[in-house]
Each structure stands twice: as C-alpha cells, then as structure tokens.
Design a protein around this motif. Structure first.
Motif, short mmCIF file in Angstrom:
data_model
loop_
_atom_site.label_atom_id
_atom_site.label_comp_id
_atom_site.label_asym_id
_atom_site.label_seq_id
_atom_site.Cartn_x
_atom_site.Cartn_y
_atom_site.Cartn_z
N ILE A 112 0.83 -1.21 0.00
CA ILE A 112 0.00 0.00 0.00
C ILE A 112 0.87 1.25 0.00
O ILE A 112 0.55 2.24 -0.67
CB ILE A 112 -0.95 -0.02 1.21
N ASP A 113 1.97 1.21 0.72
CA ASP A 113 2.89 2.35 0.73
C ASP A 113 3.47 2.60 -0.65
O ASP A 113 3.61 3.75 -1.09
CB ASP A 113 4.00 2.10 1.75
N ASN A 114 3.81 1.53 -1.37
CA ASN A 114 4.33 1.67 -2.74
C ASN A 114 3.29 2.28 -3.66
O ASN A 114 3.60 3.15 -4.48
CB ASN A 114 4.76 0.30 -3.28
N LEU A 115 2.04 1.81 -3.55
CA LEU A 115 0.98 2.33 -4.41
C LEU A 115 0.72 3.80 -4.12
O LEU A 115 0.49 4.60 -5.04
CB LEU A 115 -0.30 1.52 -4.20
N ARG A 116 0.78 4.18 -2.83
CA ARG A 116 0.58 5.59 -2.47
C ARG A 116 1.72 6.44 -3.03
O ARG A 116 1.48 7.54 -3.55
CB ARG A 116 0.50 5.73 -0.96
N ASN A 117 2.95 5.97 -2.93
CA ASN A 117 4.10 6.72 -3.45
C ASN A 117 4.08 6.80 -4.97
O ASN A 117 4.70 7.69 -5.55
CB ASN A 117 5.41 6.07 -2.99
N ALA A 118 3.37 5.87 -5.59
CA ALA A 118 3.24 5.89 -7.05
C ALA A 118 2.17 6.86 -7.53
O ALA A 118 1.93 6.98 -8.73
CB ALA A 118 2.93 4.48 -7.57
N GLY A 119 1.52 7.54 -6.59
CA GLY A 119 0.53 8.55 -6.96
C GLY A 119 -0.90 8.07 -6.94
O GLY A 119 -1.79 8.75 -7.46
N MET A 120 -1.16 6.90 -6.35
CA MET A 120 -2.52 6.36 -6.30
C MET A 120 -3.20 6.72 -4.98
O MET A 120 -2.56 6.69 -3.93
CB MET A 120 -2.49 4.84 -6.46
N LYS A 121 -4.48 7.06 -5.06
CA LYS A 121 -5.28 7.31 -3.86
C LYS A 121 -5.89 5.98 -3.41
O LYS A 121 -6.47 5.25 -4.21
CB LYS A 121 -6.38 8.32 -4.16
N ILE A 122 -5.77 5.69 -2.12
CA ILE A 122 -6.24 4.41 -1.58
C ILE A 122 -7.55 4.63 -0.82
O ILE A 122 -7.61 5.44 0.10
CB ILE A 122 -5.19 3.79 -0.63
N TRP A 123 -8.58 3.90 -1.22
CA TRP A 123 -9.86 3.87 -0.52
C TRP A 123 -10.10 2.45 -0.03
O TRP A 123 -9.93 1.49 -0.79
CB TRP A 123 -11.01 4.27 -1.44
N MET A 124 -10.49 2.30 1.24
CA MET A 124 -10.83 0.98 1.78
C MET A 124 -12.34 0.94 2.01
O MET A 124 -12.88 1.69 2.82
CB MET A 124 -10.10 0.71 3.09
N LEU A 125 -13.02 0.08 1.28
CA LEU A 125 -14.47 -0.10 1.41
C LEU A 125 -14.70 -1.44 2.10
O LEU A 125 -14.41 -2.49 1.53
CB LEU A 125 -15.15 -0.09 0.02
N THR A 126 -15.19 -1.40 3.31
CA THR A 126 -15.28 -2.61 4.12
C THR A 126 -16.62 -2.69 4.84
O THR A 126 -17.29 -1.68 5.06
CB THR A 126 -14.13 -2.66 5.15
N GLY A 127 -16.98 -3.89 5.23
CA GLY A 127 -18.20 -4.11 5.99
C GLY A 127 -17.96 -4.10 7.49
O GLY A 127 -18.90 -4.28 8.27
N VAL A 215 -9.09 7.13 2.32
CA VAL A 215 -10.49 7.14 2.75
C VAL A 215 -10.86 5.73 3.20
O VAL A 215 -10.50 4.75 2.54
CB VAL A 215 -11.43 7.61 1.62
N VAL A 216 -11.57 5.64 4.34
CA VAL A 216 -12.06 4.36 4.84
C VAL A 216 -13.57 4.47 5.00
O VAL A 216 -14.07 5.28 5.78
CB VAL A 216 -11.42 3.99 6.19
N CYS A 217 -14.30 3.67 4.23
CA CYS A 217 -15.76 3.63 4.31
C CYS A 217 -16.15 2.33 5.01
O CYS A 217 -15.91 1.24 4.48
CB CYS A 217 -16.39 3.70 2.93
#
Length: 514
Positions: A112-127, A215-217
């Motif tokens: 996840i750290d690599n993806l964030r450093n690559a310029g991607m926004k991380i959203w976690m959609l969970t129940g 973002v965490v939903c």
C-alpha cells in the motif's frame, strides 16, 4: 435452516454484523450485543452475532410453501423473497458474539505504501465496524505514521431530522477541509452516514473525500461499494479506478471499476472469476500495477508513435512525389509494396519495441515514483504528436529530395527502389533509437526483416529495380537514411546528457555502482 432430530423442530440460524442483528433478536439482548460487539471491535476484531429461532414443523411447512412461491414468481421476485424471509427474522434467541482476528497477508503495508508513493489514492471499502476498520487501516498502512484520523459516525446524528442531519453533515465536511489544510487526516465514515451523503450531498462528500490522503468507508454494503466506484469516476477526470477484492460482496465494485482485480482466497473464487486480473496475494499488486502497468503503458505509447509515424511518412513520400511531378496521380508505391511496408518489412521491428525495458523490475518496485512520472502524460500527448509529425515530414523530405538529387535521370522504377529501400533502413534505425536494451527478439526481427526484403528484391523484380543496387548505390542509400535519422539521434543524446530525466539518472547511478 436445519432439522433438529432431537426435538423434531426446525432450527433457524442466522449470523451477521451486529447492526443488522439488532433488528432481529429479542429486545432484551440488544444492549448486551451492542456493548460486547463494541468491546471486540475496539481490539480490531471482526465481529459477528449468532442467533437462532425454533419453529414447529407446521409453521415451517407453511413458510416453505410461501418461500417456494416467491422463488418461482415471475414479477418482483426479489422483493417477494425478501418479504417472506423477513417473516422468520424476528424475535430470535441470541446465541453469542464472536470476534475474529483478521490476520493480514505478507507485505500488505509495504504494498500500500508503494501504491501511495506511485501517486494512487487508496480507498478501503469494508463491511467492518468503524473501530475494526480503523485498526485494520493502521496495521495495513492505509494510515501512514504522519496521518491523523477524522471520523464521521452515525451516532452524531441521532435524534435529528433529515434536514438537520444533512446540514450537520455538510458542516462536518467543511470542518475536515479546514483540518486537511493544516495536517494530513485520513477520512473515515460509517455506512449509515455514507448512505445519507450519497443520497443528499453526493458532490460535497466526494469533493471532500478526494482531498484526503486515504479514505475508509465502514459498514459498506455491496451496493454502496459499487455506487462509490461508479460515482467517483465523475470526479477524477481522466483518471482510472481499480477495485481489489477477495469475496463475493466485492464482485459488484470489481465489475464497475475500470480495472477489476480479484484475489484468490479463503472466501472463494467469486471475486477472482469476475475480475479482469486474478492474483493470489495482495503483494502481487505492486508487480501487476507498478511493473507490468508501467511497461504496458510506455511500450504501447512508443509503438503507437511508430505506427502513426510509419503511416505518415509513406503518405508524405507520395505527396512530395506528386508535387515534384506536377501533381501526377500515379502512385509512388504500388499496392504490394505498401502492404509489405506496413505488415512485413516493418512490423517485427516495431513489435520488438514491446520487449524493451528502460529500467529493471527491482528498481521500479524500489522507486515507485517512476510510475508516478507517467501521470504527467509525456508519452502520449499533443506535443508528442506534433514532434512525430515534424519527424515524418523531415525524414520524408530528406529521403525523396536526396533520391531525386543522387539519381537525377528520374527513372521512375529507380526512384521507387531507392526511396523505398531507404525507407526500410530508416524505420529500422528509428526502432534502434528508441530501444534502451537489446533483446534477442530484436536481433531476430532485424535479421528477418533484412532477409525478407532481400528476397523480395530478388524474386519481385517487376516492383523494384535490383540492377541499380550495386555497392555504390547501397552506400548512397545508407547515407540518405542516416541523413534523415542522425539529427534526431544526436538531439536525443544531447538531451539525455544535458537534461537527463529520472530514468537516465537512475541508470547512471547503477553503472557507477557496478
């Protein structure tokens, strides 16, 4: 529904998240369930509630008949099934609350750290509950060490009217915007509040959430996950969405995203089968997106430029020929030569570009910002198109006017042979200029191209005048091709020396280390 042989009754078991179960169980259990589920969630555990209901055989037979009728209904089947099932889901006996530790796979946080450093926004959609999701976001690295937490929960709106709830929610969004200007906050919102936001202030929610580093939903239903992925496309412009999931409740969002990625896990193959790509471990995302995604984009962009250039330069050759010979409508190259140029003589060198690698896989995964550079759009843009257009015009002009100059007797077949041969040499040189490292297939492609073109000149003499191709003529053709190619090659080398990009700097460091 299970048959209990000891009592001769049907026992109905149901399990689910406690916010769902509170509507089904007897009232005296509600406070106990809420309290214990909250305690387990605070520890970061996934909470489930189990309950049961014992009914008589007579009641079951009656219910089962209604259920089968609902199943076979041709109209409003889903609603009828829901209504029939709801007749059983009431006044259930509470059994227990369970808390399951959700162990992460290897290298989740670093991925996840690599993806964030690559310029991607991380959203976690969970129940999961807010407390559980918060703990997971910390352990998974969605919340970085320098991030603070901003949470909006449904408890804040208890007892309020719809209008007041929407008004306060918008106030909370404005509050977050003010905080994010000072410190980085991850944005956490629960399912009920999310539902309110999606229905009554969708624009405010997404414009606010887009400013968050993550973002965490929480407490998301499959439908909410799909709606979020679908709606967010309107707010990211030319961006793309990728949805990653491992369970059946992730199928809807995986299919809605631009790129769906399913993880083969203990929850089954539903997500994997519904996805565009299937991986076994979460850490494979780094390789899939940062390495193969980058390679695919860069090489496809380079090949696209070659295809555009290849079509334009042969068209400009025809234009210059017609212009010099008083707009004569005679085609410079007949159908076979045009077909051979685009499919036989230049296809394999162009395809070999797909095997080129400007940097190693290890370095791409080590420096994720190399992927982020692609977001600037330098590989495929209007400026890049104009450069290749100018390159086609210049190279076409050099080939045609040098052919007229060196072979002034203007024999038509001689002009065709010289210009077409120079064109083949030039395309091979252009491929060489774009390649960073030679691959065995590239050598094979060049060898095949020369061999096939030589055989063409030998066996198809009605199309090409082989008699003029002596050593002197071949040398002149080589000079013409180099004259058309050399200025761009020299300019490219000077640019890399005087204004090196990140890739050149990285490769230079590697050479010095060795």
């Amino acid at each position: 529904i299970l048959k209990n042989k000891a009592h001769g009754h049907i026992i109905y078991y149901l399990k689910g998240a406690e916010n769902v179960m509170l509507k089904f169980v007897k009232h005296e259990y509600v406070s106990y369930i809420a309290e214990n589920a909250e305690n387990l969630a605070v520890k970061g555990l996934r909470t489930l509630v189990l309950s049961q209901k014992i009914i008589s055989q007579e009641d079951f037979d009656k219910w089962n008949q209604e259920y089968n009728e609902a199943l076979t209904s041709m109209e409003n089947r889903k609603e009828k099934i829901t209504n029939v099932i709801s007749k059983l889901e009431n006044n259930m006996d509470f059994l227990c609350v369970t808390g399951v530790e959700d162990l992460l796979q290897d290298e989740v946080a670093s991925t996840i750290d690599n993806l964030r450093n690559a310029g991607m926004k991380i959203w976690m959609l969970t129940g999961d509950k807010v407390e559980t999701a918060t703990c997971i976001s910390i352990s998974a690295g969605i919340k970085a060490k320098n991030h603070k937490i901003f949470t909006i929960k449904n408890d804040e709106f208890n007892g309020m009217t719809l209008g007041d709830s929407v008004f306060k929610l918008k106030q909370r969004f404005n509050e977050y915007k003010q905080k994010i200007e000072i410190d980085p906050y991850i944005f956490i919102i629960d399912g009920d509040t999310l539902d309110l936001a999606l229905k009554h202030c969708e624009d405010e929610f997404f414009t606010t959430a887009m400013q968050a580093p993550s973002v965490v939903c929480c407490r998301c239903s499959p439908t909410q996950k799909r709606i979020i992925v679908k709606t967010i496309k309107k707010f990211i412009g030319d961006g793309r969405t990728a949805a990653v999931g491992d369970g059946g409740n992730d199928v809807a969002m995986i299919q809605e995203a631009d790129v769906g990625i399913g993880i083969v896990g203990k929850e089954g193959l539903q997500a994997s089968l519904a996805a565009d790509y299937s991986i076994k471990e979460f850490k494979s995302l780094s390789t899939l997106l940062l390495w193969w995604g980058r390679v695919s984009y860069k090489n496809t962009a380079t090949m696209s430029n070659f295809i555009v250039h290849r079509g334009m330069i042969i068209s400009f050759n025809q234009f210059i020929f017609s212009l010099v010979f008083y707009y004569n409508p005679v085609p410079l190259y007949n159908g076979f030569l045009c077909f051979g140029y685009s499919t036989i003589f230049t296809s394999m060198p162009s395809i070999s570009v797909l095997l080129d690698r400007d940097v190693s896989k290890d370095n791409v995964l080590r420096f994720p910002t190399l992927y982020k550079i692609l977001l600037m759009g330098r590989e495929l843009n209007f400026k890049n198109f104009l450069f290749w257009l100018f390159k086609s015009i210049y190279q076409s002009g050099v080939i045609m006017f040098c052919s007229f100059f060196f072979f002034s007797d203007n024999i038509f077949l001689k002009i065709v042979t010289v210009s077409f041969t120079a064109l083949i040499y030039l395309e091979i040189l252009n491929v060489y200029m774009e390649i960073n490292k030679f691959h065995w297939f590239m050598v094979f492609a060049l060898t095949i191209t020369f061999t096939v073109y030589t055989l063409t000149m030998v066996f198809l003499r009605s199309y090409l005048d082989v008699s003029i191709l002596d050593l002197k003529t071949l040398l002149l053709i080589g000079i013409v091709a180099i004259a058309a190619w050399a200025p761009f090659f020299i300019a490219s080398k000077l640019k890399k020396c005087l204004f090196p990009e990140t890739i050149e700097k990285l490769n230079q460091i590697q050479i010095n280390d060795k």
